[in-house]
Motif scaffolding. Sequence first.
Motif, short mmCIF file in Angstrom:
data_model
loop_
_atom_site.label_atom_id
_atom_site.label_comp_id
_atom_site.label_asym_id
_atom_site.label_seq_id
_atom_site.Cartn_x
_atom_site.Cartn_y
_atom_site.Cartn_z
N PHE A 29 -1.55 2.37 -6.32
CA PHE A 29 -0.94 3.41 -5.51
C PHE A 29 -1.01 3.02 -4.04
O PHE A 29 -2.05 2.60 -3.54
CB PHE A 29 -1.67 4.73 -5.74
N ARG A 30 0.13 3.13 -3.36
CA ARG A 30 0.26 2.80 -1.94
C ARG A 30 0.09 1.31 -1.65
O ARG A 30 -0.08 0.93 -0.49
CB ARG A 30 -0.70 3.63 -1.08
N CYS A 31 0.12 0.47 -2.67
CA CYS A 31 0.23 -0.97 -2.44
C CYS A 31 1.71 -1.26 -2.20
O CYS A 31 2.55 -1.02 -3.07
CB CYS A 31 -0.27 -1.76 -3.64
N GLU A 32 2.02 -1.78 -1.02
CA GLU A 32 3.41 -1.88 -0.60
C GLU A 32 4.19 -2.93 -1.38
O GLU A 32 3.68 -4.00 -1.71
CB GLU A 32 3.48 -2.20 0.89
N SER A 33 5.44 -2.57 -1.64
CA SER A 33 6.39 -3.48 -2.23
C SER A 33 7.20 -4.14 -1.11
O SER A 33 7.25 -3.63 0.00
CB SER A 33 7.34 -2.70 -3.16
N GLY A 34 7.78 -5.28 -1.42
CA GLY A 34 8.68 -5.87 -0.44
C GLY A 34 8.19 -7.17 0.15
O GLY A 34 7.38 -7.88 -0.43
N ALA A 35 8.68 -7.45 1.38
CA ALA A 35 8.51 -8.76 1.99
C ALA A 35 7.06 -9.18 2.19
O ALA A 35 6.72 -10.37 2.10
CB ALA A 35 9.25 -8.80 3.34
N ASN A 36 6.18 -8.22 2.49
CA ASN A 36 4.79 -8.61 2.74
C ASN A 36 4.01 -8.90 1.45
O ASN A 36 2.88 -9.39 1.50
CB ASN A 36 4.06 -7.57 3.58
N LYS A 37 4.60 -8.56 0.30
CA LYS A 37 4.03 -8.88 -1.01
C LYS A 37 2.61 -8.32 -1.19
O LYS A 37 1.80 -8.90 -1.92
CB LYS A 37 4.03 -10.39 -1.24
N GLU A 38 2.31 -7.18 -0.57
CA GLU A 38 0.96 -6.63 -0.69
C GLU A 38 0.61 -6.34 -2.14
O GLU A 38 -0.46 -6.74 -2.63
CB GLU A 38 0.81 -5.35 0.14
N ALA A 39 1.49 -5.64 -2.84
CA ALA A 39 1.20 -5.27 -4.23
C ALA A 39 1.13 -6.50 -5.11
O ALA A 39 0.20 -6.65 -5.93
CB ALA A 39 2.26 -4.30 -4.75
N TYR A 60 5.08 4.77 -7.54
CA TYR A 60 4.49 3.84 -6.58
C TYR A 60 5.51 2.87 -5.99
O TYR A 60 5.26 2.24 -4.96
CB TYR A 60 3.36 3.03 -7.21
N GLY A 61 6.63 2.69 -6.69
CA GLY A 61 7.68 1.82 -6.17
C GLY A 61 7.33 0.34 -6.16
O GLY A 61 7.94 -0.43 -5.41
N LYS A 238 -8.16 1.75 -6.16
CA LYS A 238 -6.94 1.13 -5.65
C LYS A 238 -7.25 0.35 -4.36
O LYS A 238 -8.09 0.76 -3.56
CB LYS A 238 -5.86 2.17 -5.36
N SER A 239 -6.56 -0.76 -4.19
CA SER A 239 -6.67 -1.51 -2.95
C SER A 239 -5.61 -2.59 -2.92
O SER A 239 -5.25 -3.14 -3.96
CB SER A 239 -8.06 -2.15 -2.80
N GLY A 240 -5.14 -2.91 -1.72
CA GLY A 240 -4.25 -4.04 -1.54
C GLY A 240 -4.93 -5.16 -0.78
O GLY A 240 -4.32 -6.17 -0.46
#
Length: 285
Positions: A29-39, A60-61, A238-240
Amino acid sequence: MAVTIATSLSSTVKLNDGVDMPLFGLGTFRCESGANKEAENAVVSAIQLGYRYIDTAVLYGNEEDVGRGIKRSGVKREDIFVTTKVWDDCHGYDECKKSFQASFKRLDCGYVDQLLIHSPNGGRNVEMYKAMLEFKQQGLVRSVGVSNFGIHHIQGLLDAGMPTPSVNQIEFHPWMKRPKLVDFCREKNIVVVGYCPIVRQQKFDDPDVVRLSKMLNKSPGQILIRYSVQMGIITIPKSGNPKRIKENAEVFDWEIPQEGMDSLNSKEESGITWDPCSSSNPWLG
């Protein structure tokens, strides 16, 4: 049901449908999707550290990122347990089918180990559950369960003749122990999965948490995660952050003494960080 306490990242419990599920995992949860590849990077880090359970959701997307992370990890797919959830706006038979088909495509990992109704708030839980069971019959899903369900929500499924959910994923920590709900689930052989074990850091200054942290030389987060583990709850912090993901898992070679558990168990029931059914306060059943 007998309560199984995790002793390592590889510890598992057998669910009521015969599926083996890890007792500890990564929440995204709240691990970002997209360019930074956090999730994606979080999933890779967790799996390479020994985590074998990854929890995501449509809400969560980041399902696509989770799927990519599993592939990048280098660990065989069959050794990873993946949970996703259908959100409130897709309740109902046809809506659930369409939502899962999209999740299945985004995850792109062959099958989903566990599919949950994210909350009962959308209504039409029985119709939704029937669709989920069809996915299980087709081999696309291994286990079907629920999340954020109160006693009367679960009883509603059972009264409609539905198979008992394998799990109920709920918020769980010293300020939200929900003994009636936990006892009900265990009586029905439903495994409890606890999210938000560190209460989003809102209780790190609690005197007992601070005292135990100093006494055991562990972080406040580790104290709260260990509490959940020691209570026999499947725990998914949860954690990124790779450093935090590693720290969160370092909770198996020590214990909170009984007096410490007693002090944490004495906390008043409060501290819900998210309640999808606030109008009916379902947690008390």
